[in-house]
Design a protein around this motif. Structure first.
Motif, short mmCIF file in Angstrom:
data_model
loop_
_atom_site.label_atom_id
_atom_site.label_comp_id
_atom_site.label_asym_id
_atom_site.label_seq_id
_atom_site.Cartn_x
_atom_site.Cartn_y
_atom_site.Cartn_z
N HIS A 68 0.80 -1.23 0.00
CA HIS A 68 0.00 0.00 0.00
C HIS A 68 0.84 1.28 0.00
N ARG A 69 2.08 1.17 -0.44
CA ARG A 69 2.94 2.36 -0.59
C ARG A 69 3.08 2.76 -2.05
N GLN A 75 4.53 6.99 -7.70
CA GLN A 75 5.15 7.99 -6.82
C GLN A 75 5.09 9.39 -7.46
N ALA A 76 5.28 10.41 -6.60
CA ALA A 76 5.22 11.80 -7.07
C ALA A 76 6.15 11.99 -8.26
N PRO A 83 -2.05 12.47 -6.00
CA PRO A 83 -1.50 13.18 -4.83
C PRO A 83 -2.34 13.02 -3.56
N ASP A 84 -3.65 12.86 -3.69
CA ASP A 84 -4.46 12.75 -2.47
C ASP A 84 -4.29 11.40 -1.78
N LEU A 85 -3.53 10.49 -2.36
CA LEU A 85 -3.28 9.20 -1.72
C LEU A 85 -1.99 9.20 -0.89
N ILE A 90 4.04 11.51 6.73
CA ILE A 90 5.24 10.71 6.44
C ILE A 90 5.66 10.80 4.98
N GLN A 91 4.85 11.55 4.20
CA GLN A 91 5.17 11.75 2.78
C GLN A 91 5.32 10.42 2.03
N LYS A 92 4.43 9.48 2.37
CA LYS A 92 4.40 8.22 1.61
C LYS A 92 2.97 7.95 1.20
#
Ligand code: SAH
Ligand code: MG
Length: 209
Positions: A68-69, A75-76, A83-85, A90-92
């Motif tokens: 779930h990462r 990723q960004a 982005p809303d996920l 923790i910026q993950k």
């Protein structure tokens, strides 16, 4: 699947076109050997509904594995980033709350069992034969080939292997899912039974992989 589950599946966030989702569901409905189903890469639970609804009807369990990462491509800065996920503190990425909500709303909490962890870590201790394996995890070369090596040996003879995002023409998408599809065919242990969009369904017909 019920009309309500089909509507939920179509509304869920994720990366599974309706025709391919229905083909996945049909594969899960067609199983001729006992055992649970397992998917690698659940994201927000879209494919989990297509598989889980068939598992539910047959009294089987679907293991839905994801850390779930997000994959590299989620990723960004990458193509499939939402982005809303992101968990801001923790910026993950964290898709687990969305996954849980999807499974709840589709009435599948008694059927879909979340495995939250890194695919190779879980595969290394896994010993249950699978009636169906669906591979839709990381699509980079290393993750895809690790998923193949870690999970495909657990498919029961007579069971099904479904692989998503298989693009024979490089212009259509990345290579690794296609490469592991070829590995399965070239192993001599799998025979193709269905093609829908980028979804390939193979049946395990022999032991050696
Ligand atoms: N099947 C989903 C889409 C999956 S996207 C749908 O129907 O929408 C790919 C998923 O694989 C992401 O959620 C990502 O977190 C997961 N993933 C990637 N590498 C992983 C790994 N090594 N272990 C566990 N999950 C992984
Ligand atoms: Mg996919």
């Amino acid at each position: 699947m019920s009309q309500q589950q089909q509507r939920r599946a179509e509304a869920a966030r994720g990366f599974m076109p309706p025709d391919e989702g229905l083909a996945l569901h049909a594969a899960a409905e067609s199983l001729s050997v006992p055992g649970p189903l397992l998917e690698v890469g659940s994201y927000c639970g879209k494919s989990s509904i297509y598989l889980g609804s068939a598992a539910q009807a047959a009294g089987r369990v679907l293991f839905a594995l994801d850390h779930h990462r997000g994959s590299e491509e989620n990723q960004a800065g990458w193509e499939y980033h939402e982005p809303d996920l992101v968990d801001d503190e923790i910026q993950k990425m964290d898709t687990l709350p969305h996954f849980r909500r999807t499974v709840h709303d589709a009435d599948l909490e008694g059927t879909v069992v979340a495995l939250v962890g890194d695919s190779p870590v879980v595969a290394a201790v896994w010993s249950i034969e699978l009636a169906l394996l669906f591979i839709d995890g990381g699509h980079g070369s290393e993750p895809a080939h690790r998923d193949y090596e870690g999970w495909v040996p657990h498919v029961a003879v007579g069971g099904l292997l479904c692989i998503h995002d298989v693009f024979p023409d490089p212009a259509d998408g990345g290579r690794p899912p296609y490469e592991i599809y070829l590995r399965a065919i070239e192993s001599g242990a799998f025979t193709e039974v269905a093609v829908t969009g980028s979804l390939r369904t193979l049946k395990r017909t022999a032991t050696g992989i």
